[in-house]
Write a protein that holds these residues in place. Sequence first.
Motif, PDB file in Angstrom:
ATOM      1  N   THR A 105       0.816  -1.209   0.000  1.00  0.00           N
ATOM      2  CA  THR A 105       0.000   0.000   0.000  1.00  0.00           C
ATOM      3  C   THR A 105       0.856   1.268   0.000  1.00  0.00           C
ATOM      4  OG1 THR A 105      -0.089   0.243   2.408  1.00  0.00           O
ATOM      5  CG2 THR A 105      -1.735  -1.207   1.396  1.00  0.00           C
ATOM      6  N   GLY A 106       2.167   1.102   0.043  1.00  0.00           N
ATOM      7  CA  GLY A 106       3.046   2.267   0.043  1.00  0.00           C
ATOM      8  C   GLY A 106       3.430   2.742   1.436  1.00  0.00           C
ATOM      9  N   ARG A 107       2.882   2.093   2.462  1.00  0.00           N
ATOM     10  CA  ARG A 107       3.216   2.487   3.820  1.00  0.00           C
ATOM     11  C   ARG A 107       4.663   2.089   4.132  1.00  0.00           C
ATOM     12  NH1 ARG A 107       2.370   0.445   9.169  1.00  0.00           N
ATOM     13  NH2 ARG A 107       2.073  -1.596   8.229  1.00  0.00           N
ATOM     14  N   ILE A 108       5.417   3.006   4.766  1.00  0.00           N
ATOM     15  CA  ILE A 108       6.801   2.706   5.128  1.00  0.00           C
ATOM     16  C   ILE A 108       6.784   1.887   6.413  1.00  0.00           C
ATOM     17  CG2 ILE A 108       9.074   3.682   5.698  1.00  0.00           C
ATOM     18  CD1 ILE A 108       8.100   4.244   2.817  1.00  0.00           C
ATOM     19  N   VAL A 109       7.285   0.674   6.349  1.00  0.00           N
ATOM     20  CA  VAL A 109       7.215  -0.215   7.505  1.00  0.00           C
ATOM     21  C   VAL A 109       8.555  -0.355   8.217  1.00  0.00           C
ATOM     22  CG1 VAL A 109       5.256  -1.504   6.589  1.00  0.00           C
ATOM     23  CG2 VAL A 109       7.579  -2.284   6.071  1.00  0.00           C
ATOM     24  N   ALA A 110       9.638   0.106   7.594  1.00  0.00           N
ATOM     25  CA  ALA A 110      10.937   0.044   8.271  1.00  0.00           C
ATOM     26  C   ALA A 110      11.916   0.981   7.594  1.00  0.00           C
ATOM     27  CB  ALA A 110      11.486  -1.383   8.246  1.00  0.00           C
ATOM     28  N   GLU A 111      12.933   1.361   8.363  1.00  0.00           N
ATOM     29  CA  GLU A 111      13.907   2.319   7.879  1.00  0.00           C
ATOM     30  C   GLU A 111      15.238   1.990   8.517  1.00  0.00           C
ATOM     31  OE1 GLU A 111      11.739   6.200   7.799  1.00  0.00           O
ATOM     32  OE2 GLU A 111      13.773   7.007   8.011  1.00  0.00           O
ATOM     33  N   ASP A 112      16.329   2.217   7.820  1.00  0.00           N
ATOM     34  CA  ASP A 112      17.642   2.005   8.438  1.00  0.00           C
ATOM     35  C   ASP A 112      18.660   2.959   7.826  1.00  0.00           C
ATOM     36  OD1 ASP A 112      19.037   0.052  10.364  1.00  0.00           O
ATOM     37  OD2 ASP A 112      20.407   0.158   8.649  1.00  0.00           O
ATOM     38  N   ARG A 113      19.511   3.510   8.677  1.00  0.00           N
ATOM     39  CA  ARG A 113      20.510   4.468   8.223  1.00  0.00           C
ATOM     40  C   ARG A 113      21.912   3.924   8.427  1.00  0.00           C
ATOM     41  NH1 ARG A 113      18.617   9.869   7.926  1.00  0.00           N
ATOM     42  NH2 ARG A 113      16.357   9.732   8.133  1.00  0.00           N
ATOM     43  N   GLY A 114      22.816   4.287   7.516  1.00  0.00           N
ATOM     44  CA  GLY A 114      24.210   3.883   7.684  1.00  0.00           C
ATOM     45  C   GLY A 114      25.145   5.034   7.353  1.00  0.00           C
ATOM     46  N   ASP A 115      26.339   4.987   7.919  1.00  0.00           N
ATOM     47  CA  ASP A 115      27.359   5.998   7.642  1.00  0.00           C
ATOM     48  C   ASP A 115      28.295   5.443   6.565  1.00  0.00           C
ATOM     49  OD1 ASP A 115      29.546   7.619   7.547  1.00  0.00           O
ATOM     50  OD2 ASP A 115      29.851   7.707   9.726  1.00  0.00           O
ATOM     51  N   SER A 116      28.283   6.090   5.395  1.00  0.00           N
ATOM     52  CA  SER A 116      29.094   5.570   4.284  1.00  0.00           C
ATOM     53  C   SER A 116      30.339   6.418   4.045  1.00  0.00           C
ATOM     54  CB  SER A 116      28.241   5.530   3.012  1.00  0.00           C
ATOM     55  OG  SER A 116      27.788   6.837   2.698  1.00  0.00           O
ATOM     56  N   SER A 117      30.609   7.362   4.939  1.00  0.00           N
ATOM     57  CA  SER A 117      31.638   8.361   4.628  1.00  0.00           C
ATOM     58  C   SER A 117      33.052   7.789   4.588  1.00  0.00           C
ATOM     59  CB  SER A 117      31.561   9.522   5.629  1.00  0.00           C
ATOM     60  OG  SER A 117      31.671   9.024   6.936  1.00  0.00           O
ATOM     61  N   ARG A 118      33.277   6.609   5.195  1.00  0.00           N
ATOM     62  CA  ARG A 118      34.642   6.070   5.194  1.00  0.00           C
ATOM     63  C   ARG A 118      34.836   4.964   4.170  1.00  0.00           C
ATOM     64  NH1 ARG A 118      34.287   6.832  10.876  1.00  0.00           N
ATOM     65  NH2 ARG A 118      35.127   8.912  11.323  1.00  0.00           N
ATOM     66  N   ILE A 119      33.793   4.698   3.391  1.00  0.00           N
ATOM     67  CA  ILE A 119      33.896   3.598   2.420  1.00  0.00           C
ATOM     68  C   ILE A 119      34.632   4.100   1.174  1.00  0.00           C
ATOM     69  CG2 ILE A 119      32.566   2.016   0.968  1.00  0.00           C
ATOM     70  CD1 ILE A 119      30.353   2.194   3.121  1.00  0.00           C
ATOM     71  N   ARG A 120      35.616   3.331   0.701  1.00  0.00           N
ATOM     72  CA  ARG A 120      36.482   3.801  -0.378  1.00  0.00           C
ATOM     73  C   ARG A 120      36.369   2.976  -1.669  1.00  0.00           C
ATOM     74  NH1 ARG A 120      36.038   7.601   0.962  1.00  0.00           N
ATOM     75  NH2 ARG A 120      37.118   9.055   2.326  1.00  0.00           N
TER      76      ARG A 120
END
Lengths: 393, 393
Positions: A105-120
């Motif tokens: 239905t388009g409802r957001i059921v989960a979310e996750d954040r990550g820090d990518s600033s050190r990935i090369r």
Amino acid sequence: MFDGGGRPALLRRINESTVLARLREAGPLRLADLSDRTELSRQTVAQVVASLVDDGLVEYVEAGRAGPRPPGRPARLVRLRPDAAHVVGIDIGPHRTLVVVADLTGRIVAEDRGDSSRIRTRDGMLAHVRDHVRDALAAGGVRPETVRAVGAGTPGIVEAEHGVVVEAATMPDWRSIDLADRLRAAFGCPVFVENDVNLAVLAERWHGPGRDAGILVAVQWGGRVGAGILVGDRLLRGAHGAAGEVGFLPADPSACEPGPTGRTTLGPFERRVGTAAIAELTGEHSVDDPAGATLSAARDGDPAALTVVDTIAERFVRGLAPLIIILDPDLVVIGGGVTRAGPPLLEAVERHLRGRTLVRPTLALSALGDRAVALGAARLALDDVERRLFTVR
Amino acid sequence: MFDGGGRPALLRRINESTVLARLREAGPLRLADLSDRTELSRQTVAQVVASLVDDGLVEYVEAGRAGPRPPGRPARLVRLRPDAAHVVGIDIGPHRTLVVVADLTGRIVAEDRGDSSRIRTRDGMLAHVRDHVRDALAAGGVRPETVRAVGAGTPGIVEAEHGVVVEAATMPDWRSIDLADRLRAAFGCPVFVENDVNLAVLAERWHGPGRDAGILVAVQWGGRVGAGILVGDRLLRGAHGAAGEVGFLPADPSACEPGPTGRTTLGPFERRVGTAAIAELTGEHSVDDPAGATLSAARDGDPAALTVVDTIAERFVRGLAPLIIILDPDLVVIGGGVTRAGPPLLEAVERHLRGRTLVRPTLALSALGDRAVALGAARLALDDVERRLFTVR
């Protein structure tokens, strides 16, 4: 409509799509109502529904559980299972990753954040993305096998048709990547890759104020500046996937010099108005968030910060006026980190725009914060799932 | 496909449209071939064709008259009558009027030009247009009752949906006119009104090099400068009908000043690059054609004229670069009076564009001369006739 005879597999699929589409429009229905609305016999509808229940796409519920209970014996209703299918939207950026999971239905059921600033490396980035998708699914209690499509946004020039990142100057080791292929191998379902700013404009169409705007522009204004352009329901991608790269517009008098020759540096416009330019005006030296303190202070009414916002808004209008003159958009939604300055920023932009263009679009600040790209990626994936489930190909 | 039963009037129309569409695709056909291609019975096809012959839309010809003659008894072929329907395309301008008449195949069968430079009232202009349409039809031997649609182009802001000219600063007494209504009363058929530059881009799609360009821009460069933008088959009109008004772009450093406040004057960009600016550079004083001598001399290789063209091309590129950055068009076709300078102009524009934008579109000079707007108007009208004749509504 097609009630038997002919090619059975095709007919079954037509009937299933028809039943699913009606349930999506109307919500839970009794079999008799479903028969009326689909113009299929009661018996055919019962067979189709049984098959869809087996596939996990629909379920029977008691009337009382899905709406007001009618008098007498409780009716059994058929409804779409929201958790029958999920999509994943991923915002892959140089500093952080955001994953959202949406149900049918388009409802957001989960979310996750990550820090990518050190990935090369690209392999490091792909592993990072896989990990955060796994975490998001686990957080939402979503079984991976119900994920039917994935959308992903990345900076840079993207060949959307093949899901290839041509180049993205701001991301290390991020060019000539078959990103859709790599993600498809990881997730085992269709994957769609698009330029991040193009996804932001899809999100503004979906969740923002841009639902009814014929020509909708979403400007992402942070360290860099880019614009996503929707003409009706068509993304204006450009001949080389470079439409809307407004960061490379000439900025103002001093920038009316020969333009950029490569993509390794900021363009003239974003150099004048991006967060680094704001920090330069204020003497801020935070590396992670160069203009954060000023933007927050402006929102709170600090006079010195408001002066900076006014200066930057004037530069923004000077640089962006050509876009308004050329497109005559219905609505321009301004998103990205600079919008943390809030209403004073919008007011300053509107004030400086007066008299500078023949016609004026409605302006708005995005309400999606830093979720616009991931939401647009989920929308792109959901479009594909809906095409497959609800329409007959 | 539908061979009887059901609603007869609708079925007849479906069958007629199907027969007409197949004849349009395939050219003249025998009844038997027409039956195969339409999946209608031989008898139904014969009835449909008889009715279409009565309507004057198709005719029977001997095979020898419409192609190579097969051995044996000459077959009778059915073909569309090119003269079964005509459309009229009108370019209404402040200096001249151009009328073209096209047959059902799109062939231009007549043309007529008028001088509109002394007309001061809207009624005068409408009478002038009627006269020149009448003259064009007479010159082509076209009976007025075969005209099934009219397209008309005018400068200024046009509400295309209602065929209303909102305003056109360059034309006297030409604002808030129900132009489509007025022309419909005169011609007794559907009339479509569109901004002139928007029609030029339709003509470049139809007759010019723009057939396959996803994003096609036609820049009209004369006394004023405007751009028509096609995204796929959709004209980008803008929220206020003002998209592509590139004459109002800032022109260069000295023009990065507060912009225009009304439409009564030239915009900054057209003021810097239009024919009056060219005349200013050369000291020409012809009122009717301020830059004509210089443009012709440049085409012929005159060094002084080439220097002027180089200067004006550099200004043009400086002003137009934002359009290329924002749209990333596949093709930009340059038309209008300034193109009389020919290949040296194109060469100078291409040279100055290098290094100024991230990506470069293909550039071309229009081959349509001053006929682009009238041809685009005819195309608009023909689209309507084809919709009515060849598709089932």
